[in-house]
Motif scaffolding. Sequence first.
Motif, PDB file in Angstrom:
ATOM      1  N   VAL A   1       0.863  -1.179   0.000  1.00 50.25           N
ATOM      2  CA  VAL A   1       0.000   0.000   0.000  1.00 50.25           C
ATOM      3  C   VAL A   1       0.894   1.221   0.000  1.00 50.25           C
ATOM      4  CG1 VAL A   1      -1.812   1.257   1.213  1.00 50.25           C
ATOM      5  CG2 VAL A   1      -1.795  -1.248   1.246  1.00 50.25           C
ATOM      6  N   ASP A   2       0.751   2.094  -1.018  1.00 48.01           N
ATOM      7  CA  ASP A   2       1.678   3.226  -1.155  1.00 48.01           C
ATOM      8  C   ASP A   2       1.406   4.334  -0.154  1.00 48.01           C
ATOM      9  OD1 ASP A   2      -0.709   3.830  -2.432  1.00 48.01           O
ATOM     10  OD2 ASP A   2       0.222   5.179  -3.875  1.00 48.01           O
ATOM     11  N   ALA A   3       0.141   4.565   0.181  1.00 46.90           N
ATOM     12  CA  ALA A   3      -0.195   5.635   1.131  1.00 46.90           C
ATOM     13  C   ALA A   3      -1.350   5.171   2.012  1.00 46.90           C
ATOM     14  CB  ALA A   3      -0.564   6.919   0.393  1.00 46.90           C
ATOM     15  N   PRO A   4      -1.073   4.299   2.954  1.00 47.75           N
ATOM     16  CA  PRO A   4      -2.172   3.740   3.755  1.00 47.75           C
ATOM     17  C   PRO A   4      -2.865   4.796   4.596  1.00 47.75           C
ATOM     18  CG  PRO A   4      -0.035   3.153   4.708  1.00 47.75           C
ATOM     19  CD  PRO A   4       0.248   3.813   3.386  1.00 47.75           C
ATOM     20  N   VAL A   5      -4.203   4.822   4.505  1.00 49.43           N
ATOM     21  CA  VAL A   5      -4.980   5.734   5.347  1.00 49.43           C
ATOM     22  C   VAL A   5      -4.938   5.245   6.788  1.00 49.43           C
ATOM     23  CG1 VAL A   5      -7.271   6.692   5.755  1.00 49.43           C
ATOM     24  CG2 VAL A   5      -6.455   6.355   3.407  1.00 49.43           C
ATOM     25  N   ASN A   6      -5.079   3.940   6.946  1.00 47.60           N
ATOM     26  CA  ASN A   6      -4.997   3.333   8.267  1.00 47.60           C
ATOM     27  C   ASN A   6      -3.789   2.395   8.295  1.00 47.60           C
ATOM     28  OD1 ASN A   6      -7.502   4.486   9.179  1.00 47.60           O
ATOM     29  ND2 ASN A   6      -8.539   2.993   7.877  1.00 47.60           N
ATOM     30  N   PRO A   7      -2.713   2.757   8.965  1.00 48.63           N
ATOM     31  CA  PRO A   7      -1.522   1.907   8.963  1.00 48.63           C
ATOM     32  C   PRO A   7      -1.778   0.578   9.662  1.00 48.63           C
ATOM     33  CG  PRO A   7      -1.304   3.682  10.566  1.00 48.63           C
ATOM     34  CD  PRO A   7      -2.547   3.963   9.782  1.00 48.63           C
ATOM     35  N   ASN A   8      -0.944  -0.399   9.317  1.00 48.57           N
ATOM     36  CA  ASN A   8      -0.971  -1.719   9.941  1.00 48.57           C
ATOM     37  C   ASN A   8      -2.263  -2.498   9.694  1.00 48.57           C
ATOM     38  OD1 ASN A   8       1.580  -1.118  11.150  1.00 48.57           O
ATOM     39  ND2 ASN A   8       0.499   0.025  12.760  1.00 48.57           N
ATOM     40  N   THR A   9      -2.923  -2.216   8.553  1.00 47.05           N
ATOM     41  CA  THR A   9      -4.134  -2.974   8.227  1.00 47.05           C
ATOM     42  C   THR A   9      -3.816  -4.234   7.426  1.00 47.05           C
ATOM     43  OG1 THR A   9      -4.451  -1.615   6.252  1.00 47.05           O
ATOM     44  CG2 THR A   9      -5.623  -0.936   8.255  1.00 47.05           C
ATOM     45  N   GLN A  10      -2.647  -4.274   6.755  1.00 50.43           N
ATOM     46  CA  GLN A  10      -2.261  -5.455   5.993  1.00 50.43           C
ATOM     47  C   GLN A  10      -1.643  -6.497   6.925  1.00 50.43           C
ATOM     48  OE1 GLN A  10      -2.797  -5.999   2.603  1.00 50.43           O
ATOM     49  NE2 GLN A  10      -4.004  -4.109   2.710  1.00 50.43           N
ATOM     50  N   PRO A  11      -1.985  -7.771   6.749  1.00 52.90           N
ATOM     51  CA  PRO A  11      -1.507  -8.799   7.681  1.00 52.90           C
ATOM     52  C   PRO A  11      -0.009  -9.067   7.598  1.00 52.90           C
ATOM     53  CG  PRO A  11      -2.700  -9.795   5.850  1.00 52.90           C
ATOM     54  CD  PRO A  11      -2.903  -8.327   5.736  1.00 52.90           C
ATOM     55  N   ARG A  12       0.609  -8.836   6.426  1.00 51.47           N
ATOM     56  CA  ARG A  12       2.037  -9.069   6.245  1.00 51.47           C
ATOM     57  C   ARG A  12       2.593  -8.012   5.306  1.00 51.47           C
ATOM     58  NH1 ARG A  12      -0.518 -13.557   6.916  1.00 51.47           N
ATOM     59  NH2 ARG A  12      -1.478 -13.366   4.880  1.00 51.47           N
ATOM     60  N   SER A  13       3.910  -7.871   5.287  1.00 52.67           N
ATOM     61  CA  SER A  13       4.545  -6.917   4.387  1.00 52.67           C
ATOM     62  C   SER A  13       5.745  -7.565   3.729  1.00 52.67           C
ATOM     63  CB  SER A  13       4.983  -5.655   5.146  1.00 52.67           C
ATOM     64  OG  SER A  13       5.964  -5.969   6.120  1.00 52.67           O
ATOM     65  N   GLY A  14       6.126  -7.039   2.572  1.00 49.24           N
ATOM     66  CA  GLY A  14       7.303  -7.520   1.877  1.00 49.24           C
ATOM     67  C   GLY A  14       7.114  -8.820   1.136  1.00 49.24           C
ATOM     68  N   CYS A  15       5.879  -9.295   0.979  1.00 59.48           N
ATOM     69  CA  CYS A  15       5.635 -10.566   0.299  1.00 59.48           C
ATOM     70  C   CYS A  15       5.540 -10.358  -1.212  1.00 59.48           C
ATOM     71  CB  CYS A  15       4.335 -11.196   0.792  1.00 59.48           C
ATOM     72  SG  CYS A  15       4.308 -11.543   2.565  1.00 59.48           S
ATOM     73  N   ARG A  16       5.949 -11.363  -1.961  1.00 63.03           N
ATOM     74  CA  ARG A  16       5.808 -11.349  -3.418  1.00 63.03           C
ATOM     75  C   ARG A  16       4.604 -12.208  -3.775  1.00 63.03           C
ATOM     76  NH1 ARG A  16       8.408 -14.415  -7.646  1.00 63.03           N
ATOM     77  NH2 ARG A  16       9.616 -15.483  -6.023  1.00 63.03           N
ATOM     78  N   LEU A  17       3.654 -11.619  -4.493  1.00 61.68           N
ATOM     79  CA  LEU A  17       2.439 -12.328  -4.872  1.00 61.68           C
ATOM     80  C   LEU A  17       2.719 -13.146  -6.134  1.00 61.68           C
ATOM     81  CD1 LEU A  17      -0.183  -9.486  -4.265  1.00 61.68           C
ATOM     82  CD2 LEU A  17       0.891 -11.048  -2.623  1.00 61.68           C
TER      83      LEU A  17
ATOM     84  N   CYS B   1       6.726 -14.951   1.317  1.00 60.34           N
ATOM     85  CA  CYS B   1       7.016 -13.898   2.288  1.00 60.34           C
ATOM     86  C   CYS B   1       8.424 -14.067   2.845  1.00 60.34           C
ATOM     87  CB  CYS B   1       5.980 -13.922   3.415  1.00 60.34           C
ATOM     88  SG  CYS B   1       4.285 -13.620   2.841  1.00 60.34           S
ATOM     89  N   PRO B   2       9.050 -12.975   3.319  1.00 56.06           N
ATOM     90  CA  PRO B   2      10.472 -12.995   3.692  1.00 56.06           C
ATOM     91  C   PRO B   2      10.843 -14.052   4.726  1.00 56.06           C
ATOM     92  CG  PRO B   2       9.679 -10.734   3.554  1.00 56.06           C
ATOM     93  CD  PRO B   2       8.484 -11.605   3.396  1.00 56.06           C
ATOM     94  N   LYS B   3      10.010 -14.302   5.706  1.00 51.38           N
ATOM     95  CA  LYS B   3      10.370 -15.228   6.776  1.00 51.38           C
ATOM     96  C   LYS B   3       9.869 -16.649   6.538  1.00 51.38           C
ATOM     97  CE  LYS B   3      10.466 -11.586  10.299  1.00 51.38           C
ATOM     98  NZ  LYS B   3       9.914 -11.131  11.624  1.00 51.38           N
ATOM     99  N   ASP B   4       9.178 -16.874   5.422  1.00 46.18           N
ATOM    100  CA  ASP B   4       8.615 -18.200   5.157  1.00 46.18           C
ATOM    101  C   ASP B   4       9.605 -19.058   4.376  1.00 46.18           C
ATOM    102  OD1 ASP B   4       6.327 -17.360   6.410  1.00 46.18           O
ATOM    103  OD2 ASP B   4       5.228 -16.939   4.550  1.00 46.18           O
ATOM    104  N   THR B   5       9.587 -20.355   4.648  1.00 45.35           N
ATOM    105  CA  THR B   5      10.479 -21.293   3.974  1.00 45.35           C
ATOM    106  C   THR B   5       9.861 -21.897   2.726  1.00 45.35           C
ATOM    107  OG1 THR B   5       9.687 -23.072   5.398  1.00 45.35           O
ATOM    108  CG2 THR B   5      11.644 -21.857   6.134  1.00 45.35           C
ATOM    109  N   ALA B   6       8.571 -21.651   2.492  1.00 50.46           N
ATOM    110  CA  ALA B   6       7.873 -22.163   1.313  1.00 50.46           C
ATOM    111  C   ALA B   6       6.767 -21.173   0.957  1.00 50.46           C
ATOM    112  CB  ALA B   6       7.303 -23.554   1.580  1.00 50.46           C
TER     113      ALA B   6
END
Length: 411
Positions: free
Chosen positions: A187-203, A219-224
Motif C-alpha cells: 500500500v503506497d499511502a495507507p490511510v490506516n496503517p498496519n491494516t495489511q496482515p504481512r509486508s514484503g511478500c511477493r504475490l 514472504c520474507p520469513k517463510d520457507t515455502a
Amino acid sequence: MLAPERRTRADILTAVAIAAVVAIATGVVVLTSGVRGTHAQSATVDVPAPAAGGPVPAQVGELWHQPDGAAMRSLVVGGVAVTADGDTVTGRNPRTGEQVWKYERDIPLCKAEVQFGTVIATYKDDRGCSQTTLLNAQNGTRVAARSSYMDDKITLWPDGTYVLALGDNRLEMWRSDMVRTLEYGYVDAPVNPNTQPRSGCRLLSAESAPSRVAVLERCPKDTADRLTILNPAPKDGTAPEEYSSHVLTEPGGAVDGARVLAVSDTRIALYLPGTPGTPPALTLYDVSGNLVATHQLSAPLTDGAMVAKLSTGVFVFTGENLVALNPSTLDPLWGAQHVLGTPALMAGQLIVPVADGLATLDQNTGAQIGRIPLQRSDYHNEPISLAVSGQLFLERRGGQVYGVGGPAPAP
C-alpha cells in the motif's frame, strides 16, 4: 432607501484574477488528464448478438487476423470480438475483423479483459498499471473509470462477479462499476496503517470466486509458498479479511512454479511442481486451507499452461493435455491428450484446438467425437486460447487473434 452598490476598481481586478485562476486550473486539468490523450470512435449502432444454436460448421478457414498483445485469452462479447494491442482497444466484426469501435490513449495498454458485457482496459502511467477504463463492449462508449497505484505489470482475472487485478506486490478486487472492494499487499499511502496482515511478500499467483480469493505468495520469513484465502469484499476494503493463511508443507510448496489454478465457493486447486522424490500434483484445499486431496500429474505444467472457465466446468491446459475439473469440487474428471490450448463451447459442444484443426469432445468423458480440419498460417506451436461468437471461432496465439469460420451465409 439604500443607495445601489457600485463596483470598484478593486472589485473588477479581483474578479479578473479569480477568472484567470479558474481558467489556468481548468487548463492544467485538461492538459494533464487522460481525456486529452484519449481518442475514441464509438459505434453508431449496437452490434447484435449472434443467433444462439445452429450446427457446428464442418469446414472452416482463417478469415482475418489482428495484433492482440495485451489480452491473455481470446475476448468476445456477443457479436463483438475485442483485440488489445499497443495503446488501443478495438471492437471488431468477428467475421471480417473490421473495426466496429476503437478506444485509444497516449499511454501504453497493460491488459484488457471482458466481463459484465463490458471491456476492462488498464493503462500504464507513472503509478504503474493504474488507469482503468470500463467500456461498453457493443459500442465502445465509456462506462466508468478508476485510478489507483498498481504494479508495472498486472494480470486481470474475471470471476463472474468481481475482477481480480494482480501484480507482483499488490492485488485489488473490483466490482462491476470499478469500485474497489479489496486491496492486498503493498500500500503506497495507507490511510490506516498496519491494516495489511504481512509486508514484503511477493504475490505469485491468485484466482477468485464470488465468495473467495486465493493468493499464493512468498514472504520474507517463510520457507515455502504461503496460501492465503481472503474475503473478496470485506467490510473495509483497505483491511483484508483472512479466512486462513498457512505456509505449504506439501512436496513442491518450496519449488518455483507453483500456482493457483482455480477457486470455487468450497475448494481451491493448486498446482505444485515436482521435487526429486515426488511428481507434480494438483492439490485441493477447503476454504479453511486444509488439504483434502492430491492428484498426481503425468508431467509438469509448461510455460504455456492456461485455464479456461466455462459454464460446464473448469479446464486446465497443461501445455500438452487438457484436464477437466468439476466446477464445484475441482476434482479431475477426465483428460484429453495432444491438444493445443483451451476449449470453447459451440452449439452445446466442447471444441478444442488440435494439431490439424478443431476437435469436438464428449463433455462427460473427453473422448473425441468429431473433427473440423483447419490449416493454420504462421503457427509455431504457441498455446491457443479459443473463443466462440455464433458459428465463428476466435483463436488467440502468438500475440495475434485469428478469426476462423466457414463461408458466409447467403443473404
